[in-house]
Design a protein around this motif. Structure first.
Motif, PDB file in Angstrom:
ATOM      1  N   GLY A   1       3.627   4.136   3.486  1.00 41.45           N
ATOM      2  CA  GLY A   1       3.225   2.877   2.882  1.00 41.45           C
ATOM      3  C   GLY A   1       3.351   1.724   3.843  1.00 41.45           C
ATOM      4  O   GLY A   1       3.769   1.878   5.000  1.00 41.45           O
ATOM      5  N   ALA A   2       2.977   0.545   3.341  1.00 39.36           N
ATOM      6  CA  ALA A   2       3.037  -0.667   4.159  1.00 39.36           C
ATOM      7  C   ALA A   2       3.205  -1.876   3.258  1.00 39.36           C
ATOM      8  O   ALA A   2       2.642  -1.918   2.149  1.00 39.36           O
ATOM      9  CB  ALA A   2       1.778  -0.816   5.007  1.00 39.36           C
ATOM     10  N   TYR A   3       4.002  -2.818   3.725  1.00 40.31           N
ATOM     11  CA  TYR A   3       4.086  -4.127   3.088  1.00 40.31           C
ATOM     12  C   TYR A   3       3.184  -5.055   3.873  1.00 40.31           C
ATOM     13  O   TYR A   3       3.367  -5.240   5.083  1.00 40.31           O
ATOM     14  CB  TYR A   3       5.527  -4.640   3.093  1.00 40.31           C
ATOM     15  CG  TYR A   3       5.668  -6.067   2.591  1.00 40.31           C
ATOM     16  CD1 TYR A   3       5.631  -6.348   1.234  1.00 40.31           C
ATOM     17  CD2 TYR A   3       5.810  -7.132   3.488  1.00 40.31           C
ATOM     18  CE1 TYR A   3       5.746  -7.657   0.772  1.00 40.31           C
ATOM     19  CE2 TYR A   3       5.931  -8.443   3.042  1.00 40.31           C
ATOM     20  CZ  TYR A   3       5.897  -8.696   1.681  1.00 40.31           C
ATOM     21  OH  TYR A   3       6.006 -10.000   1.228  1.00 40.31           O
ATOM     22  N   ILE A   4       2.167  -5.618   3.223  1.00 43.75           N
ATOM     23  CA  ILE A   4       1.136  -6.419   3.889  1.00 43.75           C
ATOM     24  C   ILE A   4       1.346  -7.873   3.485  1.00 43.75           C
ATOM     25  O   ILE A   4       1.237  -8.214   2.304  1.00 43.75           O
ATOM     26  CB  ILE A   4      -0.265  -5.910   3.500  1.00 43.75           C
ATOM     27  CG1 ILE A   4      -0.419  -4.453   3.977  1.00 43.75           C
ATOM     28  CG2 ILE A   4      -1.357  -6.784   4.106  1.00 43.75           C
ATOM     29  CD1 ILE A   4      -1.536  -3.702   3.307  1.00 43.75           C
ATOM     30  N   ASP A   5       1.667  -8.709   4.449  1.00 43.31           N
ATOM     31  CA  ASP A   5       2.101 -10.087   4.151  1.00 43.31           C
ATOM     32  C   ASP A   5       0.969 -11.104   4.121  1.00 43.31           C
ATOM     33  O   ASP A   5       1.218 -12.303   4.000  1.00 43.31           O
ATOM     34  CB  ASP A   5       3.165 -10.528   5.166  1.00 43.31           C
ATOM     35  CG  ASP A   5       2.639 -10.563   6.596  1.00 43.31           C
ATOM     36  OD1 ASP A   5       1.537 -10.042   6.836  1.00 43.31           O
ATOM     37  OD2 ASP A   5       3.334 -11.111   7.469  1.00 43.31           O
ATOM     38  N   VAL A   6      -0.279 -10.637   4.213  1.00 40.09           N
ATOM     39  CA  VAL A   6      -1.429 -11.553   4.176  1.00 40.09           C
ATOM     40  C   VAL A   6      -2.464 -10.997   3.207  1.00 40.09           C
ATOM     41  O   VAL A   6      -2.461  -9.800   2.886  1.00 40.09           O
ATOM     42  CB  VAL A   6      -2.065 -11.717   5.584  1.00 40.09           C
ATOM     43  CG1 VAL A   6      -1.084 -12.359   6.546  1.00 40.09           C
ATOM     44  CG2 VAL A   6      -2.558 -10.373   6.111  1.00 40.09           C
ATOM     45  N   PRO A   7      -3.393 -11.834   2.708  1.00 42.81           N
ATOM     46  CA  PRO A   7      -4.481 -11.319   1.874  1.00 42.81           C
ATOM     47  C   PRO A   7      -5.372 -10.369   2.655  1.00 42.81           C
ATOM     48  O   PRO A   7      -5.569 -10.514   3.857  1.00 42.81           O
ATOM     49  CB  PRO A   7      -5.238 -12.593   1.464  1.00 42.81           C
ATOM     50  CG  PRO A   7      -4.260 -13.710   1.620  1.00 42.81           C
ATOM     51  CD  PRO A   7      -3.394 -13.317   2.775  1.00 42.81           C
TER      52      PRO A   7
ATOM     53  N   LEU B   1       0.854  -1.188   0.000  1.00 45.91           N
ATOM     54  CA  LEU B   1       0.000   0.000   0.000  1.00 45.91           C
ATOM     55  C   LEU B   1       0.887   1.234   0.000  1.00 45.91           C
ATOM     56  O   LEU B   1       1.849   1.317   0.768  1.00 45.91           O
ATOM     57  CB  LEU B   1      -0.923   0.001   1.213  1.00 45.91           C
ATOM     58  CG  LEU B   1      -1.843   1.224   1.403  1.00 45.91           C
ATOM     59  CD1 LEU B   1      -3.177   0.797   2.015  1.00 45.91           C
ATOM     60  CD2 LEU B   1      -1.210   2.307   2.287  1.00 45.91           C
ATOM     61  N   LEU B   2       0.575   2.197  -0.850  1.00 45.97           N
ATOM     62  CA  LEU B   2       1.286   3.469  -0.913  1.00 45.97           C
ATOM     63  C   LEU B   2       0.273   4.601  -0.870  1.00 45.97           C
ATOM     64  O   LEU B   2      -0.748   4.551  -1.558  1.00 45.97           O
ATOM     65  CB  LEU B   2       2.110   3.576  -2.203  1.00 45.97           C
ATOM     66  CG  LEU B   2       3.227   2.539  -2.412  1.00 45.97           C
ATOM     67  CD1 LEU B   2       3.787   2.669  -3.824  1.00 45.97           C
ATOM     68  CD2 LEU B   2       4.324   2.707  -1.380  1.00 45.97           C
ATOM     69  N   VAL B   3       0.537   5.613  -0.057  1.00 47.34           N
ATOM     70  CA  VAL B   3      -0.355   6.762   0.040  1.00 47.34           C
ATOM     71  C   VAL B   3       0.501   8.028   0.082  1.00 47.34           C
ATOM     72  O   VAL B   3       1.496   8.093   0.784  1.00 47.34           O
ATOM     73  CB  VAL B   3      -1.276   6.672   1.275  1.00 47.34           C
ATOM     74  CG1 VAL B   3      -0.495   6.581   2.569  1.00 47.34           C
ATOM     75  CG2 VAL B   3      -2.252   7.849   1.319  1.00 47.34           C
ATOM     76  N   SER B   4       0.105   8.998  -0.717  1.00 48.80           N
ATOM     77  CA  SER B   4       0.801  10.287  -0.715  1.00 48.80           C
ATOM     78  C   SER B   4      -0.193  11.382  -0.380  1.00 48.80           C
ATOM     79  O   SER B   4      -1.401  11.247  -0.597  1.00 48.80           O
ATOM     80  CB  SER B   4       1.446  10.565  -2.077  1.00 48.80           C
ATOM     81  OG  SER B   4       0.448  10.734  -3.082  1.00 48.80           O
TER      82      SER B   4
END
Length: 634
Positions: free
Chosen positions: A458-464, A414-417
Motif C-alpha cells: 500500500g501507499a499513503y498519498i499526501d496529494v490529490p 491505496l491498498l493492493v492485495s
C-alpha cells in the motif's frame, strides 16, 4: 568493617525508598490536576486489597478494572509490565507490589504524562516498555510470575516503624497543585527549598544525581556501555504476539471509552484475524532467527515502522483518572463528602460505539485499520476514512479510478492485495506481463508465517490524484508500505521525487514516468525504481521491488539489508480517502460541476455551417481531442 558495610547497606536502602517516594510525589504534583488525583485515589482505594494496613492491587483487580479481554490472554503480561514500571526508576526492585505510589508511576508512564522526568520522552518510554516485557534470565521467563508472599511481607515489615505515606504523597501533591500549604506530617519529609524557581530548574539534576549515587541511573543513560544488560534481554515471541493483539484492539480507544464494547466483538473469527495481523508485525522482528525479540531490532523497527504502536495504552490507563463515584455537583452543594461506591469497571458513558469505517472493504477491515494506525496517526484514520474506489465494486480499470478518485482533494491510502506469481510464468497473460519487465534478478521476499503466497502492499498519498505526463506528483509525507506477510514502512526520500505516476501504462509508486517514445538503444521494459510498487495498465498484475542500495524516491528498509522482488497477480485494489464531511462535500461539488459542463457541451446546437461551428468550439477547447484532455483510460 562489617558493621560499616551494614550501615552503608541500610543507608542505601533508606535512600532508595526515599528517592522512590520523592519521585512519586513529584509525579503527583507535576503530572496531574488536583481533580485527577482525587479520581485516582478513589478508584485505587475502592478496589484495593488490604493486608496489615497496606493497600495494593492484585493481577485480577488490574485486569478487571481495565477490562482486559480474556479471549486474547494478555492479562498476566499487562500485570508484569505494571509491576516493573511500578518499581521505576529502580529496575532491580521489580517486580514491585502495586501500592498506590507504584500505580501512580504506572499511570504516569503509560499515559506519557512524565513531563521532565524522562528527558527523551517517547524513546524513554519505549525502552521502559521493552524492559517491562523482557526476560533477563530463565527464572523470569513466565508472565504468570507474581510477587511472592515473602516479598509482600518484607515490604510490609519495612513499613512497620514508618508512617504510611501513600495518601500523604497524594494529599500533599494535591494541596500544592491547588496552591495550599502542604501538610507538615509527611513521612520522609522533603525540606521546602528557599527558592522555588531553583527547585524547578534543578529537578532533573537532583533526581539524576540521586540515581547516580545509588548506581541506578541506567534508565536515564543512553550510551552503549550503560545499556549492556538490556542487550542480553529478550521478549518471548508468544508474549509479544498476545500484546500485539491487545494493542490492535485498543488502538481506536478513547480516554473515556470502555474496552468492554470492543471486547464484545472478539468472535473466534475476529481473534483469528487479529492473530494473522499480529503475526505479520511479529515476523518483521525476524523471530525465525531467535526465540525472542532483542532490544536492538525492537528499537529500530518501532522507530521506523511502528512509531504509534503503543499509543493505545494512553487512553486505556487514563481510565484511572475518571471515576463516576464522585459526584462533583453534590460536593458543591454540601461540604460533606460525597457517597462513593466500589466500581467493578471504569465508569464511562454507555453510548454505542461510533463506527470506525463506513463499511469494510475486501482488504481494509478493523484489524488492518489498527495496523495502519501503528504508523499513520489514528486521528487521520479512525472515523475519517471513506471508500473512494473498491475494485470489487467498481471494476478493475484505470478509468474507474480516475472517475471516483480524481476529485478527492485530500490525502488517500491505496491498498493492493495479491498472490505471488511463480518463477516461471504460466499462461499467456503472465508471460505478457513478464515480457514488460526486465529479467528478474532478485529472489521473492520473505514469506513470514504465510505459506499461501499472499501479499499486501500500500501507499499513503499526501496529494490529490492527477494525470502525470512528464513529472510525477507527491510530497515528502508519502509512504510506501507492506502489510503482509511482513510489516514494513518505506519513507519518502529526497534523492528522487518520482513518488506517484498515473498514466495509460499503469500506476507507479517510486517509478520514473514512462518515456513518451522508445529511444533507440534503450530498453523498452517498464522502468522500476529501487524501492517501488508498480501496477500494470489492466490492473491484473503488480510488482514490488526492494533494492537495498536505495537511491530512489523511497528509502530502503531500515532493518533488512536484503534485496527482493515480489511479482503478483492482483486480487483486490482499494483507495480510501482521508477526510471528513468537508472533503466529501468538495468532491460532490466537483462532480456536479463536471456534470454541468458535460451537459452544456451536449446541449450546444449547431448552426447551418457545421464545420465552422465545430472549428470554433475546438478553438475554445470545448470539443475535440487535444491529446491531453484527461479523459477516461478505462
Amino acid at each position: 568493617m562489617g558493621q560499616g558495610h551494614s550501615d552503608e547497606h541500610v543507608a542505601r536502602n533508606v535512600s532508595t525508598e526515599h528517592l522512590s517516594h520523592e519521585l512519586a510525589l513529584r509525579f503527583a504534583k507535576k503530572c496531574f490536576t488536583p481533580l485527577e488525583i482525587t479520581h485516582f485515589k478513589d478508584i485505587f482505594r475502592s478496589l484495593a486489597d488490604e493486608q496489615d494496613g497496606m493497600q495494593y492491587w492484585k493481577e485480577e483487580t488490574l485486569c478487571r478494572f481495565l477490562v482486559i479481554p480474556d479471549a486474547l490472554g494478555p492479562g498476566p503480561l499487562i500485570y508484569q509490565m505494571a509491576t516493573y514500571l511500578g518499581a521505576f526508576p529502580f529496575p532491580s526492585l521489580a517486580p514491585s507490589i502495586l501500592t498506590i505510589e507504584a500505580m501512580l508511576k504506572v499511570v504516569v508512564i503509560m499515559t506519557e504524562r512524565y513531563g521532565t522526568v524522562l528527558k527523551r520522552g517517547r524513546a524513554d518510554r519505549n525502552k521502559l516498555l521493552f524492559r517491562s516485557l523482557a526476560v533477563f534470565d530463565r527464572r523470569m521467563s513466565s508472565v504468570f510470575e507474581k510477587p511472592s508472599q515473602e516479598l509482600l511481607e518484607s515490604v510490609r515489615d519495612e513499613k512497620v516503624e514508618k508512617v504510611d505515606t501513600s495518601d500523604a504523597v497524594l494529599e500533599e501533591a494535591r494541596s500544592q497543585a491547588a496552591g495550599e500549604e502542604p501538610h507538615s506530617a509527611l513521612g520522609f519529609a522533603i525540606d521546602k527549598p528557599s527558592n522555588d524557581e531553583d527547585e524547578e530548574e534543578d529537578d532533573d539534576e537532583l533526581a539524576l544525581a540521586a540515581l547516580d549515587s545509588l548506581d541506578a541511573i541506567e534508565v536515564f543513560k543512553y550510551d552503549q556501555g550503560a545499556d549492556t544488560k538490556i542487550h542480553h534481554a529478550q521478549i518471548p515471541v508468544d508474549n509479544f504476539r498476545r500484546l500485539l493483539m491487545l494493542l490492535l484492539v485498543i488502538a481506536p480507544l478513547d480516554s473515556q471509552e470502555s474496552l468492554s464494547k470492543h471486547a464484545e466483538r472478539l468472535t473466534p473469527k475476529r481473534v483469528e484475524s487479529l492473530r494473522q495481523v499480529a503475526d505479520s508485525i511479529l515476523w518483521s522482528f525476524t523471530p525465525e532467527q531467535n526465540a525472542g525479540i532483542f532490544y536492538q531490532p525492537f528499537n529500530k523497527i518501532i522507530a521506523a515502522s511502528l512509531p504509534y504502536m503503543f499509543d493505545g495504552l494512553n487512553p486505556l490507563f487514563e481510565h484511572f483518572l475518571f471515576s463516576k463515584n464522585i459526584d462533583l455537583s453534590k460536593r458543591k452543594r454540601s461540604s460533606a463528602p460525597a457517597q462513593m461506591t466500589s466500581p467493578t469497571n471504569p465508569q464511562v458513558p454507555d453510548a454505542p460505539l461510533e463506527r470506525l469505517l463506513p463499511r469494510e472493504g475486501d482488504i481494509l477491515n478493523h484489524d488492518i485499520l489498527s495496523q495502519l494506525s501503528f504508523f499513520i496517526k489514528g486521528t487521520n484514520l479512525f472515523r475519517r476514512l471513506r471508500p473512494l474506489y473498491l475494485g470489487a465494486d467498481a471494476g478493475f480499470s484505470l478509468g474507474s479510478i480516475e472517475q471516483k478518485v480524481f476529485n478527492w482533494r485530500a490525502p488517500s491510502i491505496l491498498l493492493v492485495s495479491g498472490t505471488r506469481l511463480p518463477s516461471t510464468p504460466n499462461g499467456t497473460r503472465e508471460r505478457s506481463f513478464a515480457d514488460t519487465l526486465a529479467p528478474k534478478r532478485f529472489p521473492d521476499g520473505p514469506t513470514g508465517n504465510n505459506a499461501n503466497g499472499k501479499v499486501v502492499f500500500g501507499a499513503y498519498i499526501d496529494v490529490p490524484w492527477a494525470h502525470t505526463y512528464k513529472e510525477a506528483i507527491g510530497g515528502s509525507e508519502m509512504l510506501l508500505f507492506q502489510l503482509s506477510p511482513l510489516h514494513e514502512v518505506f519513507r519518502a526520500s529526497t534523492l528522487s521525487k518520482d513518488y506517484l505516476t498515473f498514466t495509460k501504462t499503469g500506476i507507479g509508486l517510486g517509478c520514473p514516468p514512462p518515456r513518451a517514445k522508445n529511444v533507440s538503444g534503450l530498453s523498452s521494459h517498464t522502468a522500476l525504481g529501487p524501492v517501488s510498487l508498480m501496477l500494470d495498465s489492466s490492473l491484473e498484475f503488480g510488482v514490488f521491488t526492494h533494492d537495498s542500495t536505495g537511491g530512489g524516491s523511497f528509502h530502503p528498509s531500515a532493518t533488512r539489508s536484503s534485496d527482493w522482488q515480489d511479482r503478483f497477480e492482483i486480487q483486490n485494489l482499494e483507495i480510501w480517502g482521508c477526510g471528513g464531511d468537508e472533503e466529501a462535500e468538495r468532491q460532490r461539488a466537483a462532480w456536479a460541476f463536471e456534470e454541468r459542463e458535460a451537459e452544456a457541451r451536449r446541449s450546444i446546437k449547431m448552426g447551418k455551417d457545421v464545420e465552422s461551428d465545430r472549428a470554433l468550439l475546438e478553438m475554445a477547447g470545448l470539443v475535440g481531442g487535444h491529446g491531453n484532455s484527461g479523459g477516461s483510460m478505462g
